[in-house]
Design an enzyme around this catalytic site. Structure first.
Site, short mmCIF file in Angstrom:
data_model
loop_
_atom_site.label_atom_id
_atom_site.label_comp_id
_atom_site.label_asym_id
_atom_site.label_seq_id
_atom_site.Cartn_x
_atom_site.Cartn_y
_atom_site.Cartn_z
N LEU A 1 -13.63 -71.21 21.10
CA LEU A 1 -13.60 -71.54 22.52
C LEU A 1 -12.71 -72.76 22.76
O LEU A 1 -12.37 -73.49 21.82
CB LEU A 1 -15.03 -71.82 23.00
CG LEU A 1 -16.02 -70.67 22.80
CD1 LEU A 1 -17.42 -71.08 23.22
CD2 LEU A 1 -15.57 -69.43 23.55
N PRO A 2 -12.31 -73.02 24.02
CA PRO A 2 -11.34 -74.08 24.26
C PRO A 2 -11.81 -75.50 23.88
O PRO A 2 -11.12 -76.20 23.16
CB PRO A 2 -11.06 -73.99 25.77
CG PRO A 2 -11.44 -72.59 26.14
CD PRO A 2 -12.56 -72.21 25.22
N THR B 1 -11.81 -76.42 18.33
CA THR B 1 -11.60 -77.85 18.09
C THR B 1 -12.36 -78.60 19.18
O THR B 1 -12.00 -78.53 20.36
CB THR B 1 -10.10 -78.22 18.17
OG1 THR B 1 -9.38 -77.39 17.27
CG2 THR B 1 -9.89 -79.68 17.84
N LYS C 1 -9.56 -82.34 11.68
CA LYS C 1 -8.68 -81.60 12.61
C LYS C 1 -7.99 -82.55 13.60
O LYS C 1 -6.80 -82.41 13.87
CB LYS C 1 -9.51 -80.54 13.34
CG LYS C 1 -8.81 -79.82 14.45
CD LYS C 1 -7.67 -78.95 13.98
CE LYS C 1 -6.96 -78.33 15.17
NZ LYS C 1 -5.71 -77.67 14.79
P1 NAD Z 1 -7.41 -69.86 24.61
O1 NAD Z 1 -7.56 -70.62 25.86
O2 NAD Z 1 -6.24 -68.92 24.43
O3 NAD Z 1 -8.73 -68.97 24.32
C1 NAD Z 1 -10.03 -69.41 24.56
C2 NAD Z 1 -10.83 -68.18 25.02
O4 NAD Z 1 -12.19 -68.55 25.17
C3 NAD Z 1 -10.36 -67.63 26.36
O5 NAD Z 1 -10.04 -66.25 26.22
C4 NAD Z 1 -11.57 -67.86 27.27
O6 NAD Z 1 -11.71 -66.86 28.26
C5 NAD Z 1 -12.70 -67.81 26.28
N1 NAD Z 1 -13.94 -68.44 26.73
C6 NAD Z 1 -14.12 -69.64 27.35
N2 NAD Z 1 -15.43 -69.86 27.57
C7 NAD Z 1 -16.09 -68.77 27.08
C8 NAD Z 1 -17.46 -68.40 27.03
N3 NAD Z 1 -18.43 -69.18 27.49
N4 NAD Z 1 -17.77 -67.21 26.47
C9 NAD Z 1 -16.81 -66.39 25.98
N5 NAD Z 1 -15.49 -66.69 26.02
C10 NAD Z 1 -15.14 -67.86 26.56
O7 NAD Z 1 -7.45 -70.93 23.45
P2 NAD Z 1 -6.90 -70.77 21.94
O8 NAD Z 1 -5.46 -71.14 21.92
O9 NAD Z 1 -7.36 -69.46 21.40
O10 NAD Z 1 -7.70 -71.97 21.25
C11 NAD Z 1 -9.09 -71.89 20.96
C12 NAD Z 1 -9.48 -73.14 20.17
O11 NAD Z 1 -8.69 -73.21 18.98
C13 NAD Z 1 -9.24 -74.46 20.92
O12 NAD Z 1 -10.26 -75.35 20.64
C14 NAD Z 1 -7.90 -74.94 20.36
O13 NAD Z 1 -7.78 -76.36 20.44
C15 NAD Z 1 -8.00 -74.45 18.92
N6 NAD Z 1 -6.71 -74.18 18.24
C16 NAD Z 1 -5.71 -73.51 18.88
C17 NAD Z 1 -4.52 -73.27 18.20
C18 NAD Z 1 -3.36 -72.53 18.84
O14 NAD Z 1 -2.25 -72.53 18.25
N7 NAD Z 1 -3.55 -71.89 20.00
C19 NAD Z 1 -4.36 -73.70 16.88
C20 NAD Z 1 -5.42 -74.36 16.26
C21 NAD Z 1 -6.59 -74.59 16.95
#
Ligand code: NAD
Length: 296
Positions: free
Chosen positions: A64-65, A98, A173
């Site tokens: 999740l975000p 994260t 992280k």
């Molecule tokens: P994103 O915004 O693409 O995806 C997050 C998803 O969570 C969304 O689809 C959203 O609809 C869903 N969501 C939110 N609340 C929810 C709930 N209560 N129930 C179900 N689904 C829910 O984000 P991301 O890029 O996939 O990143 C996710 C995590 O990973 C973050 O914490 C980010 O910091 C970390 N991260 C991202 C990357 C990257 O390159 N994108 C790399 C390493 C770590």
């Protein structure tokens, strides 16, 4: 294994798909209709709610975000019921988001009272690593729980580190991402300076890669459009790791530094630059778009 996977965004979608392809029974869920449609079309089974997805699950994975999403999902709030009450005793929760290490610790302590084990397991490696199953996992929690999780993590990643007790994965992280943000800004400045002097960015990138300025942002995630194929920069900074997520991570690092009386001046400056970039409308673009601050 019966797995619930919650959060099918840029990272969670491909991670869940890799588990599905490894023949695990994955029941997934996301609140976004766009995400649900996309990953259902890729073959994932989608549950009607988060509570439905965890029914009978031996392992619950969340991606999740930010802290507030994890907190609200597991503990509820307003009219929403917390998911912890729906998870079977004896199950293992692996939170790959994260978030603040304090939230990870709170979740771990509350879950332990219901005999549910929790690992914080944030990742590095970006969306390419999520698709290719080459992520690095930084894990906080008990060693025996990590050993339970390891076969699943190996279907999504290549490097798996035990960072320490609950919350330690999150601390590792934010140290990593603070350094990444600083490297991305430095790489952007250097490239923009060279290009302003008429240098070819491909040649300049190659020179710096093989010199002492070489770093991951330059080599694998070049922020200048057209230098590397298959980077967010070369697809108008779409997908990838959002600027707003980087602001979140840098804010977590600064909060932590303040609480621990540690000086992180470049981390603080990086947070300010990324926050300004977001205010200029780049919040949803990949974080390498910070390059646009230095180059027209
Ligand atoms: P994103 O915004 O693409 O995806 C997050 C998803 O969570 C969304 O689809 C959203 O609809 C869903 N969501 C939110 N609340 C929810 C709930 N209560 N129930 C179900 N689904 C829910 O984000 P991301 O890029 O996939 O990143 C996710 C995590 O990973 C973050 O914490 C980010 O910091 C970390 N991260 C991202 C990357 C990257 O390159 N994108 C790399 C390493 C770590």
């Amino acid at each position: 294994m019966k797995i619930a996977f919650i959060g099918l965004g840029n990272m969670g979608g491909p991670m869940a798909l890799n588990l599905h392809r490894a023949k695990h029974t994955v029941n997934s869920f996301d609140v976004s209709e766009t995400a649900v449609t996309r990953w259902r079309n890729e073959g994932l089974k989608i549950a009607g709610s988060a509570a439905e997805s965890v029914f009978g699950a031996e392992v619950v994975i969340t991606m999740l975000p930010a802290s507030q999403h994890v907190d609200q999902l597991f503990f509820g709030g307003g009219a929403a019921v917390g998911l912890l009450d729906s998870i079977d005793a004896g199950a293992l929760v692996i939170d790959c988001s994260t978030i603040a290490s304090s939230t990870s610790k709170k979740l771990s302590e509350a879950a332990a009272k219901r005999n549910i084990a929790v690992l914080d397991a944030p990742v590095s490696g970006g969306t390419t690593g999520a698709v290719a199953a080459t992520l690095t996992f930084m894990v906080g929690g008990a060693v025996q729980d990590l050993e339970r999780a390891r076969p699943l993590l190996e279907h999504m990643g290549k490097n798996i580190f035990h960072a320490g007790a609950a919350g330690a994965g999150q601390t590792a992280k934010i140290c990593n991402n603070m350094l990444l943000a600083i490297l991305m800004i430095g790489t952007s400045e250097a490239l923009a300076l060279g290009v302003a002097n008429g240098l070819d960015p491909v040649v300049l990138s190659e020179i710096m890669k093989r010199s002492s300025g070489g770093n991951w942002a330059l080599e694998k995630y070049n922020p200048m459009p057209g230098v590397l194929d298959n980077t967010p920069a070369s697809r108008a900074y779409q997908g990838g790791f959002g600027t707003d997520l980087m602001v979140k991570d840098l804010s977590l690092a600064q909060d932590n530094a303040t609480g621990n009386h540690v000086g992180t001046p470049l981390g603080g400056l990086a947070r300010s630059l990324y926050a300004a970039h977001s205010l200029n409308g780049a919040g949803a673009l990949d974080f390498s778009s910070i390059f646009k601050m230095f180059h027209k």
